[in-house]
Design a protein around this motif. Structure first.
Motif, PDB file in Angstrom:
ATOM      1  N   VAL A   1     -21.630  55.172   0.106  1.00 32.79           N
ATOM      2  CA  VAL A   1     -22.980  55.296  -0.433  1.00 32.79           C
ATOM      3  C   VAL A   1     -23.448  56.724  -0.217  1.00 32.79           C
ATOM      4  N   LYS A   2     -24.021  57.298  -1.254  1.00 35.05           N
ATOM      5  CA  LYS A   2     -24.637  58.624  -1.156  1.00 35.05           C
ATOM      6  C   LYS A   2     -26.140  58.428  -1.240  1.00 35.05           C
ATOM      7  N   VAL A   3     -26.882  59.370  -0.719  1.00 33.00           N
ATOM      8  CA  VAL A   3     -28.331  59.295  -0.740  1.00 33.00           C
ATOM      9  C   VAL A   3     -28.854  60.485  -1.523  1.00 33.00           C
ATOM     10  N   THR A   4     -29.705  60.208  -2.488  1.00 32.43           N
ATOM     11  CA  THR A   4     -30.272  61.265  -3.326  1.00 32.43           C
ATOM     12  C   THR A   4     -31.279  62.084  -2.517  1.00 32.43           C
ATOM     13  N   PRO A   5     -31.666  63.255  -3.013  1.00 35.77           N
ATOM     14  CA  PRO A   5     -32.656  64.070  -2.301  1.00 35.77           C
ATOM     15  C   PRO A   5     -33.969  63.329  -2.028  1.00 35.77           C
ATOM     16  N   SER A   6     -34.318  62.362  -2.866  1.00 35.97           N
ATOM     17  CA  SER A   6     -35.556  61.612  -2.631  1.00 35.97           C
ATOM     18  C   SER A   6     -35.305  60.348  -1.802  1.00 35.97           C
ATOM     19  N   GLY A   7     -34.092  60.202  -1.228  1.00 38.33           N
ATOM     20  CA  GLY A   7     -33.822  59.109  -0.302  1.00 38.33           C
ATOM     21  C   GLY A   7     -33.380  57.800  -0.917  1.00 38.33           C
ATOM     22  N   ILE A   8     -32.880  57.825  -2.140  1.00 37.82           N
ATOM     23  CA  ILE A   8     -32.444  56.592  -2.804  1.00 37.82           C
ATOM     24  C   ILE A   8     -30.919  56.467  -2.692  1.00 37.82           C
ATOM     25  N   ALA A   9     -30.455  55.295  -2.247  1.00 38.24           N
ATOM     26  CA  ALA A   9     -29.022  55.046  -2.094  1.00 38.24           C
ATOM     27  C   ALA A   9     -28.378  54.820  -3.454  1.00 38.24           C
ATOM     28  N   VAL A  10     -27.178  55.421  -3.650  1.00 40.34           N
ATOM     29  CA  VAL A  10     -26.432  55.243  -4.898  1.00 40.34           C
ATOM     30  C   VAL A  10     -24.943  55.149  -4.563  1.00 40.34           C
ATOM     31  N   LEU A  11     -24.232  54.294  -5.289  1.00 39.05           N
ATOM     32  CA  LEU A  11     -22.804  54.087  -5.074  1.00 39.05           C
ATOM     33  C   LEU A  11     -22.112  54.052  -6.425  1.00 39.05           C
ATOM     34  N   SER A  12     -21.112  54.892  -6.593  1.00 40.65           N
ATOM     35  CA  SER A  12     -20.292  54.893  -7.803  1.00 40.65           C
ATOM     36  C   SER A  12     -18.894  54.438  -7.403  1.00 40.65           C
ATOM     37  N   PHE A  13     -18.339  53.475  -8.140  1.00 42.22           N
ATOM     38  CA  PHE A  13     -17.018  52.952  -7.813  1.00 42.22           C
ATOM     39  C   PHE A  13     -16.327  52.482  -9.081  1.00 42.22           C
ATOM     40  N   ASN A  14     -15.016  52.284  -8.989  1.00 48.16           N
ATOM     41  CA  ASN A  14     -14.232  51.813 -10.124  1.00 48.16           C
ATOM     42  C   ASN A  14     -13.711  50.416  -9.854  1.00 48.16           C
ATOM     43  N   ILE A  15     -13.705  49.596 -10.895  1.00 51.83           N
ATOM     44  CA  ILE A  15     -13.116  48.266 -10.821  1.00 51.83           C
ATOM     45  C   ILE A  15     -11.855  48.280 -11.687  1.00 51.83           C
ATOM     46  N   ALA A  16     -10.735  47.869 -11.084  1.00 50.10           N
ATOM     47  CA  ALA A  16      -9.464  47.771 -11.806  1.00 50.10           C
ATOM     48  C   ALA A  16      -9.350  46.360 -12.372  1.00 50.10           C
ATOM     49  N   ILE A  17      -9.132  46.283 -13.684  1.00 47.74           N
ATOM     50  CA  ILE A  17      -9.049  44.991 -14.355  1.00 47.74           C
ATOM     51  C   ILE A  17      -7.770  44.958 -15.189  1.00 47.74           C
ATOM     52  N   GLU A  18      -6.883  44.008 -14.876  1.00 44.28           N
ATOM     53  CA  GLU A  18      -5.644  43.867 -15.642  1.00 44.28           C
ATOM     54  C   GLU A  18      -5.952  43.310 -17.017  1.00 44.28           C
ATOM     55  N   ARG A  19      -5.307  43.862 -18.008  1.00 42.53           N
ATOM     56  CA  ARG A  19      -5.437  43.314 -19.358  1.00 42.53           C
ATOM     57  C   ARG A  19      -4.673  41.991 -19.408  1.00 42.53           C
ATOM     58  N   PRO A  20      -5.189  41.019 -20.130  1.00 40.67           N
ATOM     59  CA  PRO A  20      -4.578  39.686 -20.111  1.00 40.67           C
ATOM     60  C   PRO A  20      -3.308  39.561 -20.948  1.00 40.67           C
ATOM     61  N   TYR A  21      -2.900  40.611 -21.603  1.00 42.05           N
ATOM     62  CA  TYR A  21      -1.727  40.517 -22.460  1.00 42.05           C
ATOM     63  C   TYR A  21      -0.850  41.745 -22.263  1.00 42.05           C
ATOM     64  N   SER A  22       0.426  41.584 -22.488  1.00 44.42           N
ATOM     65  CA  SER A  22       1.354  42.709 -22.503  1.00 44.42           C
ATOM     66  C   SER A  22       2.611  42.261 -23.228  1.00 44.42           C
ATOM     67  N   LYS A  23       3.324  43.225 -23.744  1.00 45.30           N
ATOM     68  CA  LYS A  23       4.596  42.918 -24.392  1.00 45.30           C
ATOM     69  C   LYS A  23       5.619  42.622 -23.301  1.00 45.30           C
ATOM     70  N   ASN A  24       6.649  41.890 -23.634  1.00 41.36           N
ATOM     71  CA  ASN A  24       7.647  41.470 -22.655  1.00 41.36           C
ATOM     72  C   ASN A  24       8.272  42.627 -21.895  1.00 41.36           C
ATOM     73  N   ASP A  25       8.513  43.743 -22.545  1.00 38.85           N
ATOM     74  CA  ASP A  25       9.218  44.848 -21.900  1.00 38.85           C
ATOM     75  C   ASP A  25       8.268  45.895 -21.301  1.00 38.85           C
ATOM     76  N   GLU A  26       6.972  45.628 -21.291  1.00 39.52           N
ATOM     77  CA  GLU A  26       6.009  46.594 -20.765  1.00 39.52           C
ATOM     78  C   GLU A  26       5.412  46.120 -19.442  1.00 39.52           C
ATOM     79  N   GLU A  27       5.017  47.108 -18.648  1.00 36.81           N
ATOM     80  CA  GLU A  27       4.248  46.779 -17.454  1.00 36.81           C
ATOM     81  C   GLU A  27       2.862  46.336 -17.890  1.00 36.81           C
ATOM     82  N   LYS A  28       2.208  45.548 -17.028  1.00 35.49           N
ATOM     83  CA  LYS A  28       0.837  45.165 -17.339  1.00 35.49           C
ATOM     84  C   LYS A  28      -0.030  46.412 -17.336  1.00 35.49           C
TER      85      LYS A  28
END
Length: 165
Positions: free
Chosen positions: A17-44
């Motif tokens: 969590v980072k805090v802005t100059p005016s004291g507000i908490a903010v959090l930036s993050f990434n969510i990893a989501i697997e795609r529900p389909y793939s070809k037989n010879d490919e990685e997901k």
């Protein structure tokens, strides 16, 4: 018009969590989501979706989730532009988090939840968020909205500067 996003996946980065100059908490993050389909010879294939949480939600996520943990979020899609130090325009699309949920992730074989680096850090030292960021927000009053957006932009510019250096 409708702008509603629902995502469930694993947190792909360490949380801070980072805090802005005016004291507000903010959090930036990434969510990893697997795609529900793939070809037989490919990685997901995996999509990494950037999410941003503010105030109490940011602190909650940092405290109860960590890298590799499953999370469910709802929010709205936001897009913005910024110019970097070289004058190049960048376009960013991210999810502004409205709510988060635990997913009922199974416990590890030992019967306990897996401890993440963020959880270890949190058990040693509570997050440092100024008291004024914990004040209740009146959703009917949007006086803070412009301050939040300005703080959001300044924090993102700091992050961009760190990444570019």
């Amino acid at each position: 018009m409708v702008n509603n996003v629902v995502l469930m996946g694993r947190i792909a980065n360490d949380l801070e969590v980072k805090v802005t100059p005016s004291g507000i908490a903010v959090l930036s993050f990434n969510i990893a989501i697997e795609r529900p389909y793939s070809k037989n010879d490919e990685e997901k294939k995996v999509d990494f979706i950037t999410c941003v949480a503010w105030k109490q939600r940011a602190s909650f996520i940092e405290k109860y989730f960590g890298k590799g943990k499953m999370i469910a979020v709802t929010g709205a899609l936001r897009s913005r532009t910024y110019d970097d130090k070289d004058g190049i325009r960048h376009y960013v699309t991210e999810v502004l988090v409205d709510s988060v949920s635990f997913t009922g992730e199974k416990k590890s074989e030992s019967g306990e939840n897996k401890e993440t680096s963020t959880e270890r850090k949190n058990s040693e030292q509570p997050p440092t968020v100024p008291d004024n960021s914990e004040r209740p927000v009146d959703m009917g009053n949007l006086e803070d909205y412009e301050d939040v957006l300005n703080d959001y932009e300044s924090v993102l510019n700091e992050v961009i500067s760190e990444v570019n250096s």
